[in-house]
Design a protein around this motif. Structure first.
Motif, short mmCIF file in Angstrom:
data_model
loop_
_atom_site.label_atom_id
_atom_site.label_comp_id
_atom_site.label_asym_id
_atom_site.label_seq_id
_atom_site.Cartn_x
_atom_site.Cartn_y
_atom_site.Cartn_z
N LEU A 58 0.85 -1.19 0.00
CA LEU A 58 0.00 0.00 0.00
C LEU A 58 0.89 1.24 0.00
CD1 LEU A 58 -2.75 1.43 0.35
CD2 LEU A 58 -2.59 0.97 2.80
N LEU A 59 0.66 2.14 -0.95
CA LEU A 59 1.48 3.33 -1.12
C LEU A 59 0.63 4.58 -0.95
CD1 LEU A 59 4.18 4.71 -2.01
CD2 LEU A 59 3.35 4.49 -4.37
N PHE A 60 1.04 5.45 0.00
CA PHE A 60 0.37 6.73 0.22
C PHE A 60 1.20 7.84 -0.42
CE2 PHE A 60 -1.57 4.23 3.56
CZ PHE A 60 -2.85 4.75 3.67
N LEU A 61 0.56 8.64 -1.26
CA LEU A 61 1.21 9.76 -1.93
C LEU A 61 0.54 11.06 -1.48
CD1 LEU A 61 1.37 8.30 -5.57
CD2 LEU A 61 3.14 8.18 -3.80
N ASP A 62 1.31 11.92 -0.81
CA ASP A 62 0.76 13.17 -0.28
C ASP A 62 1.08 14.31 -1.24
OD1 ASP A 62 -0.28 15.18 1.25
OD2 ASP A 62 0.77 14.63 3.10
N GLU A 63 0.08 14.70 -2.02
CA GLU A 63 0.19 15.76 -3.02
C GLU A 63 1.37 15.54 -3.97
OE1 GLU A 63 -0.56 19.78 -1.92
OE2 GLU A 63 -1.58 19.22 -0.07
N PRO A 64 1.40 14.42 -4.68
CA PRO A 64 2.54 14.11 -5.55
C PRO A 64 2.71 15.08 -6.72
CG PRO A 64 0.73 12.60 -5.97
CD PRO A 64 0.37 13.37 -4.74
N ALA A 65 1.64 15.73 -7.16
CA ALA A 65 1.73 16.63 -8.31
C ALA A 65 1.97 18.08 -7.92
CB ALA A 65 0.46 16.53 -9.17
N ALA A 66 2.08 18.36 -6.62
CA ALA A 66 2.27 19.73 -6.16
C ALA A 66 3.53 20.34 -6.77
CB ALA A 66 2.36 19.77 -4.64
#
Length: 261
Positions: free
Chosen positions: A177-185
Motif C-alpha cells: 500500500l502506497l500513500f502519496l501526499d500531493e505528488p503533483a504539487a
C-alpha cells in the motif's frame, strides 16, 4: 476487498478536532483518492495511518490486523510506504543511492533483533548484497525513466523528477500500500501527465495507491474511488462520477465551475 480501514478515527490537538470520527476505506488494487479543502484533515489522517502520529481514538486495520499506534518503522515493514508534501530526499546522495536507501530499509523485521548476527553476516556478504541492491535500485530507476540520472546528485534533478525519485524510493521498500501526499504539487502540466502514467503503472504492479491531491484533473482521471473530507469529517465516498455530482462535495470543495466542466 478492503486492504485498509479506519474505524471511528479521531485526532484532537488541544481544542482542534483535525480528524473527527472518520471511517475511511481503501480498496485493494485500486487508486484511491483523498480530497478536500485545505485544513480538512487529509494529511493528519495519513499521519495516523502511517505511524507518524497517534490517533486520539479509533482503530486502524491493515489486512485485518490492528496497527493503531504502531511506530512508523513497524508499519513500513508491514507493507505501507508513503511520500510527503515536502520532498524528503537525501539531497547529497546520488539518485541511485537514494533508491538503495529504500531497499536497505526493508532488510529485517526488527532493527534491534539479532544485531550481532546481522553485523557478522553483513561483513561477509556486503559485496554481494550491495551489488544486488544496486541492481534492484536500477530496475526501479528504469521503471521511472530515471536511469540516465542514476549517478547525479538528487539535489540537481528537476523538481518533477525529484518527486518521482521520492516515489521510487518508497516503492523500493516493497509496499503493498502506497500513500502519496500531493505528488503533483509544483509540477508543470507535462510532469503531471507523466506522473499520471507512473501511477497507472504502479497500479499495474498490483500495488494499492492512496493519494491526496488538489489537481482535480489528475484525481478524476486516475482514481477509481474518492473519499472527501471537510473540517475533519468524511462527507462523501464513491467513484469520480459520484463525487462530481455530490451536492455536499460541490458546496464544500469542487465549486460550481467544476460542476460545469
Amino acid at each position: 476487498m478492503k486492504i485498509l480501514e479506519t474505524q471511528h478515527l479521531s485526532r484532537i490537538f488541544g481544542g482542534v478536532v483535525a480528524v473527527n470520527d472518520v471511517d475511511f476505506e481503501v480498496e485493494k488494487g485500486l487508486v484511491n483518492g483523498l480530497i478536500g479543502p485545505n485544513g480538512a484533515g487529509k494529511t493528519t489522517l495519513f499521519n495516523q495511518i502511517t505511524g507518524m502520529d497517534k490517533p486520539t481514538s479509533g482503530k486502524i486495520l491493515f489486512n485485518g490486523n490492528d496497527i493503531t499506534g504502531l511506530p512508523a518503522w513497524k508499519i513500513s515493514r508491514m507493507g505501507i510506504a508513503r511520500t510527503f508534501q515536502n520532498i524528503r530526499l537525501y539531497r547529497e546522495l546520488t539518485v541511485v543511492e537514494n533508491v538503495m536507501m529504500g531497499l536497505h530499509f526493508k532488510v529485517g523485521s526488527d532493527p534491534f533483533k539479532h544485531r550481532f548476527t546481522q553485523a557478522v553476516k553483513s561483513y561477509f556478504s556486503a559485496g554481494k548484497e550491495n551489488r544486488e541492491v544496486y541492481t534492484k535500485a536500477m530496475e526501479w530507476l528504469r521503471f521511472f525513466e530515471l536511469e540516465s540520472e542514476a549517478q547525479e546528485f538528487a539535489r540537481n534533478l528537476p523538481y518533477g523528477k525529484q518527486r518521482e525519485l521520492e516515489i521510487a524510493r518508497a516503492l523500493a521498500s516493497d509496499p503493498k500500500l502506497l500513500f502519496l501526499d500531493e505528488p503533483a504539487a509544483g509540477m508543470n502540466p507535462a510532469e503531471t501527465e507523466h506522473l499520471m502514467q507512473v501511477v497507472d503503472k504502479i497500479k499495474g504492479l498490483g500495488i494499492t495507491v492512496v493519494l491526496i491531491e488538489h489537481d482535480m484533473k489528475l484525481v478524476m482521471n486516475i482514481c477509481d474511488l474518492i473519499t472527501v473530507l471537510s473540517f475533519g469529517q468524511k462527507i462523501a465516498h464513491g467513484t469520480p462520477d459520484d463525487i462530481k455530482k455530490n451536492p455536499q462535495v460541490i458546496e464544500a470543495y469542487l465549486g460550481s465551475e467544476e460542476e460545469d466542466e
